[in-house]
Design a protein around this motif. Structure first.
Motif, PDB file in Angstrom:
ATOM      1  N   THR A 162      70.941  66.338  25.416  1.00 23.66           N
ATOM      2  CA  THR A 162      71.212  67.460  24.520  1.00 23.66           C
ATOM      3  C   THR A 162      69.903  68.158  24.175  1.00 23.66           C
ATOM      4  N   ASP A 163      70.011  69.338  23.618  1.00 22.19           N
ATOM      5  CA  ASP A 163      68.816  70.097  23.238  1.00 22.19           C
ATOM      6  C   ASP A 163      67.999  69.367  22.180  1.00 22.19           C
ATOM      7  N   GLY A 164      68.651  68.568  21.377  1.00 16.85           N
ATOM      8  CA  GLY A 164      67.944  67.843  20.325  1.00 16.85           C
ATOM      9  C   GLY A 164      67.377  66.510  20.747  1.00 16.85           C
ATOM     10  N   GLY A 165      67.463  66.181  22.031  1.00 15.07           N
ATOM     11  CA  GLY A 165      66.895  64.933  22.521  1.00 15.07           C
ATOM     12  C   GLY A 165      67.839  63.756  22.517  1.00 15.07           C
ATOM     13  N   LEU A 166      69.058  63.946  22.002  1.00 13.15           N
ATOM     14  CA  LEU A 166      70.047  62.874  22.076  1.00 13.15           C
ATOM     15  C   LEU A 166      70.626  62.798  23.484  1.00 13.15           C
ATOM     16  N   VAL A 167      71.312  61.700  23.747  1.00 14.46           N
ATOM     17  CA  VAL A 167      71.983  61.527  25.028  1.00 14.46           C
ATOM     18  C   VAL A 167      73.483  61.537  24.781  1.00 14.46           C
ATOM     19  N   GLU A 168      74.178  62.383  25.514  1.00 17.91           N
ATOM     20  CA  GLU A 168      75.630  62.510  25.379  1.00 17.91           C
ATOM     21  C   GLU A 168      76.300  61.794  26.544  1.00 17.91           C
ATOM     22  N   LEU A 169      77.187  60.880  26.209  1.00 17.33           N
ATOM     23  CA  LEU A 169      77.940  60.149  27.223  1.00 17.33           C
ATOM     24  C   LEU A 169      79.397  60.567  27.175  1.00 17.33           C
ATOM     25  N   THR A 170      79.960  60.841  28.324  1.00 16.98           N
ATOM     26  CA  THR A 170      81.390  61.098  28.424  1.00 16.98           C
ATOM     27  C   THR A 170      82.088  59.790  28.757  1.00 16.98           C
ATOM     28  N   ARG A 171      83.029  59.405  27.896  1.00 20.71           N
ATOM     29  CA  ARG A 171      83.740  58.137  28.039  1.00 20.71           C
ATOM     30  C   ARG A 171      85.192  58.404  28.382  1.00 20.71           C
ATOM     31  N   VAL A 172      85.704  57.672  29.374  1.00 18.14           N
ATOM     32  CA  VAL A 172      87.127  57.724  29.706  1.00 18.14           C
ATOM     33  C   VAL A 172      87.719  56.357  29.408  1.00 18.14           C
ATOM     34  N   ARG A 173      88.741  56.356  28.543  1.00 19.37           N
ATOM     35  CA  ARG A 173      89.387  55.100  28.142  1.00 19.37           C
ATOM     36  C   ARG A 173      90.867  55.347  27.954  1.00 19.37           C
ATOM     37  N   ASP A 174      91.680  54.525  28.594  1.00 14.94           N
ATOM     38  CA  ASP A 174      93.139  54.672  28.520  1.00 14.94           C
ATOM     39  C   ASP A 174      93.576  56.080  28.911  1.00 14.94           C
ATOM     40  N   GLY A 175      92.891  56.652  29.894  1.00 17.40           N
ATOM     41  CA  GLY A 175      93.245  57.973  30.389  1.00 17.40           C
ATOM     42  C   GLY A 175      92.767  59.125  29.536  1.00 17.40           C
ATOM     43  N   MET A 176      92.115  58.827  28.410  1.00 17.81           N
ATOM     44  CA  MET A 176      91.630  59.857  27.505  1.00 17.81           C
ATOM     45  C   MET A 176      90.110  59.958  27.598  1.00 17.81           C
ATOM     46  N   SER A 177      89.610  61.189  27.461  1.00 16.06           N
ATOM     47  CA  SER A 177      88.177  61.432  27.568  1.00 16.06           C
ATOM     48  C   SER A 177      87.619  61.913  26.234  1.00 16.06           C
ATOM     49  N   ASP A 178      86.436  61.394  25.869  1.00 14.85           N
ATOM     50  CA  ASP A 178      85.736  61.891  24.697  1.00 14.85           C
ATOM     51  C   ASP A 178      84.238  61.743  24.931  1.00 14.85           C
ATOM     52  N   THR A 179      83.445  62.165  23.954  1.00 21.02           N
ATOM     53  CA  THR A 179      81.993  62.087  24.096  1.00 21.02           C
ATOM     54  C   THR A 179      81.402  61.240  22.978  1.00 21.02           C
ATOM     55  N   ILE A 180      80.304  60.603  23.305  1.00 22.06           N
ATOM     56  CA  ILE A 180      79.588  59.732  22.376  1.00 22.06           C
ATOM     57  C   ILE A 180      78.125  60.149  22.406  1.00 22.06           C
ATOM     58  N   LEU A 181      77.484  60.192  21.247  1.00 20.12           N
ATOM     59  CA  LEU A 181      76.065  60.502  21.169  1.00 20.12           C
ATOM     60  C   LEU A 181      75.275  59.241  20.872  1.00 20.12           C
ATOM     61  N   ALA A 182      74.157  59.104  21.546  1.00 20.04           N
ATOM     62  CA  ALA A 182      73.276  57.961  21.340  1.00 20.04           C
ATOM     63  C   ALA A 182      71.826  58.422  21.381  1.00 20.04           C
ATOM     64  N   ARG A 183      70.992  57.729  20.641  1.00 16.13           N
ATOM     65  CA  ARG A 183      69.566  58.055  20.656  1.00 16.13           C
ATOM     66  C   ARG A 183      68.905  57.528  21.922  1.00 16.13           C
ATOM     67  N   ARG A 184      69.357  56.384  22.377  1.00 12.83           N
ATOM     68  CA  ARG A 184      68.811  55.798  23.594  1.00 12.83           C
ATOM     69  C   ARG A 184      69.972  55.233  24.419  1.00 12.83           C
ATOM     70  N   VAL A 185      69.796  55.229  25.730  1.00 14.84           N
ATOM     71  CA  VAL A 185      70.808  54.687  26.641  1.00 14.84           C
ATOM     72  C   VAL A 185      70.126  53.726  27.608  1.00 14.84           C
ATOM     73  N   ILE A 186      70.718  52.564  27.781  1.00 14.07           N
ATOM     74  CA  ILE A 186      70.236  51.583  28.757  1.00 14.07           C
ATOM     75  C   ILE A 186      71.247  51.509  29.892  1.00 14.07           C
ATOM     76  N   LEU A 187      70.782  51.728  31.114  1.00 15.98           N
ATOM     77  CA  LEU A 187      71.632  51.575  32.295  1.00 15.98           C
ATOM     78  C   LEU A 187      71.467  50.149  32.812  1.00 15.98           C
ATOM     79  N   ALA A 188      72.418  49.297  32.454  1.00 16.55           N
ATOM     80  CA  ALA A 188      72.415  47.904  32.901  1.00 16.55           C
ATOM     81  C   ALA A 188      73.543  47.744  33.914  1.00 16.55           C
ATOM     82  N   THR A 189      73.439  48.513  34.983  1.00 19.90           N
ATOM     83  CA  THR A 189      74.566  48.714  35.892  1.00 19.90           C
ATOM     84  C   THR A 189      74.446  47.945  37.203  1.00 19.90           C
ATOM     85  N   GLY A 190      73.546  46.958  37.242  1.00 15.39           N
ATOM     86  CA  GLY A 190      73.569  46.026  38.348  1.00 15.39           C
ATOM     87  C   GLY A 190      72.880  46.470  39.610  1.00 15.39           C
ATOM     88  N   ILE A 191      73.259  45.831  40.703  1.00 14.73           N
ATOM     89  CA  ILE A 191      72.553  45.970  41.970  1.00 14.73           C
ATOM     90  C   ILE A 191      72.718  47.355  42.583  1.00 14.73           C
TER      91      ILE A 191
END
Length: 483
Positions: A162-191
């Motif tokens: 985002t323009d303010g330096g936050l990180v916006e994540l788009t989440r899909v859960r139970d077929g529904m989509s929304d957004t979440i804001l976080a100050r930091r994001v860790i990608l612990a997504t494996g090999i």
């Protein structure tokens, strides 16, 4: 091995011991990060994408140092995070059973403590390596006893700055989509966390029903009675070959481009705490030499994994046999190598992974901004390696670094997955050192957030006026008593 009759009470006693050890160590530390609110909603301090081993350990490390507003997201259902019960086909882990990286220095949190509580110390001594499915059971226990916040069934489909330096994540859960804001994001997504399984271009014309990558989830039992081709010589190639043979495959041909099986595990053979803590400080040219040489030798499959294959009479190893042609005929595949032509019903490519942000929809917008090794270092001609050159060139705390002209906020995203090895060494690619890696990650992230909030912390310091002393703790010796 047999579970002890009183295993339940013994495990409860271990959990009581763990709670006491956490008290003794004053863990987790008190939360100290000032709350950030936007449009009435609390912004996450840290979002962790991936609820497998690395995601759990990084979350535990963050909580230990007082960062508690953390949420882990994983698209899998509980108990199916990571590869352990899905795509992995080895019988046991490859890591020595004493490895305690997940425990973050807490004895009662180790795999050994969990195992011995249920099976006894003698069974641990008799066990050669940790059974794969048992490791998944341990991770579920680890998550439960630390009360780690994992939101299952939540897929992160986009990550944007985002323009303010936050990180916006788009989440899909139970077929529904929304957004979440976080100050930091860790990608612990494996090999495969920054790309996808690597499959040679000649496989593009093959029907999906006749091929798979070793990391794919497919029904190995469906290969009973079939002719199976395996491409590769690493551990995953041996695991898939053995699983196919044990499922009743009629014949398994293993095609290996090298003239002989890789035999020397350089990184394990030279591993030490010095390597764990020191690799990060090496000059770029020395890091490159380490990794390029490791690639040249290739990590060998464990001896027991190869023997698991070769004990079958219908297993056939083909050396100096790169796949030069692959055709799908009406009812089978035709495979060509420099040594001949072979028929197969199904082919498995155990050919590794590529770093390719554009191949993952959640990382596509980050692709132009993340600095790669190709942007930072040019190796000599004899050490050129495209795979290594595409690895992210990370900062000292696993943070992405910006390419020239890219927003600095890209460093609010951290890579705590396999591709970090190029910068940090083999600290995210196995169990022994992940505790040190998670601690390094957490401390760096804490420093980053604290510095970002420096005005708040300074004002809190200036405003603090709660006295330690009340003035009645002493009598002044020279007080004028006549006054």
């Amino acid at each position: 091995m047999h579970i002890l009759p009183d295993s339940h009470s013994r495990l409860q006693a271990l959990e009581t011991r763990l709670r006491q050890e956490l008290v003794w160590l004053a863990l987790p530390a008190k939360h100290w990060v000032p709350a950030r609110v936007e449009n009435g909603a609390r912004i996450l301090d840290v979002a962790i994408v991936g609820g497998g081993m690395l995601g759990l350990v990084s979350c535990a490390a963050l909580r230990n140092i007082g960062i508690a507003n953390v949420q882990i997201f994983d698209k899998a259902m509980e108990g199916r995070e990571g590869p352990w019960v899905t795509s992995a086909r080895m019988e046991t882990l490859r890591t020595r059973k004493e490895a305690a990286g997940t425990a973050l220095g807490i004895p009662a949190l180790t795999f050994r403590a969990w195992f011995e509580a249920q099976y006894g110390a003698a069974a641990f001594e008799e066990m050669h390596l940790v059974p794969r499915l048992m490791w998944m059971d341990y991770l579920l226990w680890y998550r439960r006893v630390l009360d780690l916040p994992v939101e299952n069934g939540s897929e992160i489909t986009a990550i944007n700055l985002t323009d303010g330096g936050l990180v916006e994540l788009t989440r899909v859960r139970d077929g529904m989509s929304d957004t979440i804001l976080a100050r930091r994001v860790i990608l612990a997504t494996g090999i495969d966390g920054l790309g996808q399984p690597a499959v040679p271009s000649l496989a593009q014309s093959i029907s999906p029903e006749r091929m798979a990558h070793s990391y794919d989830v497919f029904d190995i039992n469906a290969l009973a009675g079939k002719r199976v081709a395996i491409v590769g010589a690493a551990a995953s190639a041996m695991d898939n070959a053995a699983a196919a043979l044990e499922a009743g495959a009629a014949r398994v041909d293993i095609f290996i481009r090298r003239p002989t099986m890789p035999r020397v595990d350089k990184f394990t053979g030279t591993g030490s705490r010095g390597m764990t803590y020191g690799f990060l400080g090496l000059p770029d040219d020395v890091k490159w030499r380490f990794m390029a040489e490791g690639e040249r030798f290739q990590l060998p499959a464990p001896r027991h994994s190869v023997l698991r294959v070769s004990r079958h009479d219908n297993a056939h190893f083909h050396f100096a046999s790169p796949i030069t042609g692959l055709r799908e005929l009406q009812d089978h595949l035709e495979i060509t190598t420099p040594k001949g032509t072979y028929d197969a019903d199904f082919i498995v490519f155990a050919t590794g992974f590529s770093v390719d942000f554009s191949a993952r929809r959640e990382l596509g917008t980050l692709d132009p901004h993340v600095k790669r090794w190709a942007d930072a270092y040019t190796p000599p001609a004899e050490l050129q390696n495209r795979g290594l050159s595409q690895m992210p060139y990370l900062g000292p705390g696993f943070e992405f670094l910006p390419r020239d002209g890219s927003p600095g906020a890209i460093s609010n995203i951290y890579c705590f997955s396999l591709p970090a090895v190029m910068t940090h060494g083999k600290i995210t690619s196995g169990i022994p050192s992940i505790g040190e890696g998670a601690t390094r990650l957490a401390q760096s992230l804490a420093r980053s957030i604290f510095v970002e909030d420096r005005d708040i912390h300074l004002q809190n310091f200036l405003d603090y006026d709660i006295p330690e002393l009340l003035g009645d703790e002493w009598i002044e010796a020279d007080q004028d008593i006549s006054a």
